[in-house]
Scaffold this active site. Structure first.
Site, PDB file in Angstrom:
ATOM      1  N   VAL A   1       1.275  -1.078  -0.202  1.00  0.00           N
ATOM      2  CA  VAL A   1       0.075   0.439  -0.151  1.00  0.00           C
ATOM      3  C   VAL A   1       0.968   1.244   0.159  1.00  0.00           C
ATOM      4  O   VAL A   1       0.912   2.152  -0.774  1.00  0.00           O
ATOM      5  CB  VAL A   1      -0.589  -0.086   0.821  1.00  0.00           C
TER       6      VAL A   1
ATOM      7  N   GLY B   1      12.390   5.098 -11.816  1.00  0.00           N
ATOM      8  CA  GLY B   1      12.473   4.168 -10.437  1.00  0.00           C
ATOM      9  C   GLY B   1      10.724   4.393 -10.167  1.00  0.00           C
ATOM     10  O   GLY B   1       9.906   3.628  -8.931  1.00  0.00           O
TER      11      GLY B   1
ATOM     12  N   LYS C   1      -5.183  -0.834  -4.209  1.00  0.00           N
ATOM     13  CA  LYS C   1      -4.269  -0.544  -2.380  1.00  0.00           C
ATOM     14  C   LYS C   1      -5.450   0.058  -1.721  1.00  0.00           C
ATOM     15  O   LYS C   1      -5.420  -0.611  -0.550  1.00  0.00           O
ATOM     16  CB  LYS C   1      -3.401   0.760  -3.266  1.00  0.00           C
TER      17      LYS C   1
END
Length: 813
Positions: free
Chosen positions: A607, A662, A680
């Site tokens: 999450v 990234g 999530k």
């Protein structure tokens, strides 16, 4: 006077015999010494092998005989510089041995009486060679044949000592002896008729104890290849520690349960005269070793050692006809005694419906046959069932005289084994409470010993063994963090992290020894081809305690393997969202397996990367609070994108930057489509207690149809260029109102949604910068001012940190 015994390893090489001579010479300066020696290391096994081959009419016994002859001749030459008298003496003994083996070959039989004669040659020969070695060095020593001193009954291979005659022989001989050093062969004795008998394998210790008790010496020293008795077998438990002091009874229990440094009967003669026994190391004579004697009750660790016996079979006799029937146990034990089957462990339920006994596996078939013959009548009437035999088992035992005054030891023992998926087949604990024994699978012995040793001897230091799949960007950073913090964790949290397995998309490595984190890349590169199933099988087969599988992939087959890991009590720490955000049935089953097999399922990074979002939610619910609403910006990727996207900028360039740095998945569509955020909020909803699926979440996309229908990542980026005006309008509309774009997830009154929102300065989301995440928990206890968790929500370092935090939390389980 002192009695010293040197075992097979102590006299197993020329170099070691030189050390024996030095130890004895030094002690003999102070007082006379009786030295009991075993056969040269490995010789007794060779003698038995030669005898067995001869009895089977296999002429290969001659090759074994030659090996025995050559080994003794080589020892004699090296230690006495080819002393002709010694060589002739050894030659004569070998000639007698050759004749004996020829006789066994001719009659095709190896009786217990002949077996004793055969086995005795080891000690007869070693004692002659060692005596000659002393004299060759100018140290006067006298050889005495133990068979003239120690007398036994005629129960060959398991003879009982006739103590009255034996003690008289020993005291008379040493009263007249003027020698400062007397060498005696251990293990060997003789009957009243003068026939050679033996005291059982390991009987050299017993010989020394018999001498010590008869002579009432100050102390008995048993010299071996380890520095005393250990808290566990050091070959299986690297953290095992030497025991400084131990009582006679504790030593007897440990030696019975496989502590091979001492033959169990040795203790009885020493105990009768209260003679302390010292276990010393021939290779390190300066080390203290272990003292065995009368011990005061101590307030320290009530456990003195953990030991085990391998190759155990469990036999169960049960049936309704046993209940209330007297004499069943008597008949059972009598028939086993008649068959000379030694019972290692006994347990019987108070219902009297069954009796369970542990015997050596080699005796199991003979025991089963004898029992079923004895109870044939009851079996024919179905009052008793056929004997159940289970094999490939072992007995482990906690030993300590002080256990009876400490509560909870058995509970701690069994819970520790249970947490590590070690199934207990039978339990025995005597009323004296000097040991607690449990029968387990042989394959679990090493794990069981290490788990128990960790709990009872290492100050609750916990060793966690990590098997990491997916060592790319995040995985590499996790390994770096583990390497950096390893000493801190040991010193401050009593936690020892070991990386035992690694895998990337190309190669994998599962090792019996910890992987060196200084050069893990080269070790992994030299591993075998990566295979998800084989990696899992290797982890399970390695059977390490406190094993943890760490998933840093986005691979569905990897996530589907969690069930099998958990069934083997292997914890799972997952960065991969597929398991927790897949079908509710799979998610709930993982939760069930986690509880059933005590295998924690940790997925905090699913999450909020390194943010403690799930942990905070779980703590709120565990404390009795109830979630009313959750509002959150849960995508560090999308927050980075919209924080860097200004009117007039290229949306394509911003997304490309997020991917390059990234912040997004390799496929940015997962982030920008809202699927990742939907997963999530789904996970948070499930952790709040809702049984919902991903399809139940309302996902309002901000991407165009053209974007969503792109065929691959390059095509997706092309569509971003094509639809640049769409994204320009989104940001310019928000800017014109003095607002900012944020991708918001919400759970409210049981309904979940995700979508792009334009928020003003009064929103807690407005000033959220960079790739930060924020979660607002509105609960019954926080109805107006929410509990807020805020911080970096994306990036390799923080994600690795979140995984690391989950791993560290496992120390509490």
């Amino acid at each position: 006077m002192r009695v010293l015994k040197f075992g097979g390893t102590s006299v197993g090489s020329v170099e070691n015999i030189e050390k024996v001579i030095a130890i004895v010479a030094n002690q003999s300066k102070l007082q006379p010494v009786a030295v009991v020696v075993s056969a040269v290391g490995g010789i007794t096994d060779l003698l038995l092998k030669a005898g067995t081959l001869a009895a089977q009419k296999d002429e290969a016994y001659k090759d074994v005989f030659q090996e025995i002859h050559q080994k003794h001749t080589a020892f004699a030459k090296a230690l006495t510089a080819t002393d002709t008298l010694v060589t002739a003496d050894i030659g004569q003994l070998m000639s007698h041995l050759d004749d004996l083996l020829n006789g066994i070959f001719l009659i095709n039989e190896l009786s217990p009486k002949t077996l004793d004669k055969l086995a005795a040659f080891g000690e007869l020969t070693s004692s002659r060679i060692i005596t000659a070695a002393f004299n060759h060095k100018g140290i006067e020593a006298k050889l005495k044949d133990s068979r003239t001193l120690i007398k036994t009954d005629a129960q060959h291979t398991k003879a009982s000592v006739l103590y009255a005659e034996t003690n008289q022989n020993i005291t008379s001989y040493f009263a007249e002896s003027k020698s400062k050093i007397t060498i005696l062969g251990g293990f060997i004795a003789s009957t009243r008729d003068g026939e050679t008998s033996t005291l059982g394998r390991g009987g050299s210790d017993f010989t020394a104890a018999i001498l010590a008790a008869a002579l009432n010496v100050d102390q008995l020293e048993i010299w071996t290849d380890v520095s005393g008795m250990f808290s566990a077998n050091p070959k299986l438990v690297k953290q095992a520690k030497p025991i400084n002091d131990i009582s006679y009874h504790e030593a007897m229990e440990l030696s019975h349960f496989g502590a091979k440094v001492l033959y169990p009967p040795t203790i009885v003669p020493a105990l009768s005269k209260n003679i302390p026994i010292y276990i010393k190391n021939t290779m390190a004579p300066e080390e203290a070793g272990t003292r065995i004697g009368q011990q005061e009750q101590a307030n320290g660790n009530p456990i003195k050692g953990i030991s085990h016996i391998s190759d155990i079979a469990l036999l169960t006799l049960e049936g309704a006809g046993m209940v209330g029937t007297s004499g069943i146990s008597k008949r059972l034990f009598e028939v086993l005694s008649q068959q000379q089957v030694n019972i290692i462990l006994i347990t019987q339920a108070s219902s009297e419906h069954s009796i369970c006994i542990g015997v050596m596996e080699a005796d199991a078939l003979r025991a089963k046959t004898a029992i079923e013959t004895e109870f044939a009548y009851e079996l024919s009437l179905h009052r008793i069932d056929p004997v159940i035999v289970e094999t490939e088992l072992a007995v482990i035992a906690l030993v300590g005289e002080s256990m009876k005054s400490h509560q909870g030891i058995s509970g701690k023992m069994f819970s520790t084994l249970g947490k590590n998926n070690v199934n207990i087949r039978a339990i025995a604990q005597g009323a004296s409470e000097k040991n607690i024994s449990a029968v387990i699978a042989e394959k679990d012995v090493k794990k069981a010993l290490n788990s128990l040793h960790e709990v009872f001897f290492e100050g609750n230091r916990k060793q966690i063994n990590l098997f990491i799949m997916g060592v790319g960007n995040v995985g590499g950073r996790l390994l770096a963090q583990i390497k950096q913090q390893r000493k801190f964790l040991r010193d401050n949290l009593n936690l020892n992290l070991r990386v035992m397995g690694l895998s990337n998309s190309r190669t994998m490595l599962v090792s019996k020894e910890p992987i060196d984190l200084d050069n893990w890349e080269s070790q992994l590169a030299g591993g075998e081809d990566a295979d998800i199933l084989r990696f899992r099988e290797s982890v399970i087969a390695l059977n390490q305690r406190n094993s943890v599988f760490v998933d840093i992939t986005a691979n569905e087959p990897v996530a589907m393997a969690y069930e099998e890991y958990m069934r083997n009590s292997i914890s799972v720490v997952a960065c991969n969202k597929i398991a927790a955000a897949g079908s509710y049935a799979y998610y709930s089953n993982l939760k069930r397996l986690s509880r059933k097999y005590n295998a924690p399922f940790m997925f905090e990074t699913n999450v909020g990367a390194g943010l403690p979002i799930i942990d905070t939610l779980q703590n709120l619910i565990a404390s009795g609070d109830r979630i009313v609403k959750i509002q959150a910006v849960l995508s560090g990727s999308l927050n980075f994108v919209f924080n860097n996207f200004r009117s007039g900028d290229s949306f394509y360039d911003v997304v490309q930057q997020a991917k390059d740095e990234g912040y997004t998945e390799p496929d940015p569509r997962i982030d920008l489509s809202g699927v990742d955020v939907a997963r999530k909020i789904l996970i948070l909803a499930r952790e709040s207690g809702q049984a919902i699926e991903l399809d139940d979440i309302v996902n309002t996309p901000f991407l165009t149809k053209n974007n969503l229908e792109s065929t691959d990542v390059p095509h997706f980026f092309e569509t971003l260029k094509e639809d640049a005006s769409h994204f320009e309008k989104l940001v310019s509309d928000a800017s014109s109102k003095g607002e900012r774009l944020k991708y918001v997830a919400q759970l409210d009154n049981g309904k979940s949604s995700v979508g792009l929102q334009s928020v003003g300065p009064d929103s807690p989301f407005y000033n959220l910068e960079g790739s930060d995440n924020i979660v607002l928990f509105y609960t019954e206890r926080y109805p107006e001012q929410p509990l807020i968790v805020k911080g970096a929500g994306a990036g390799g370092d923080v994600t690795a940190s979140g995984l690391f935090s989950d791993i560290i939390r496992l120390r509490q389980d």
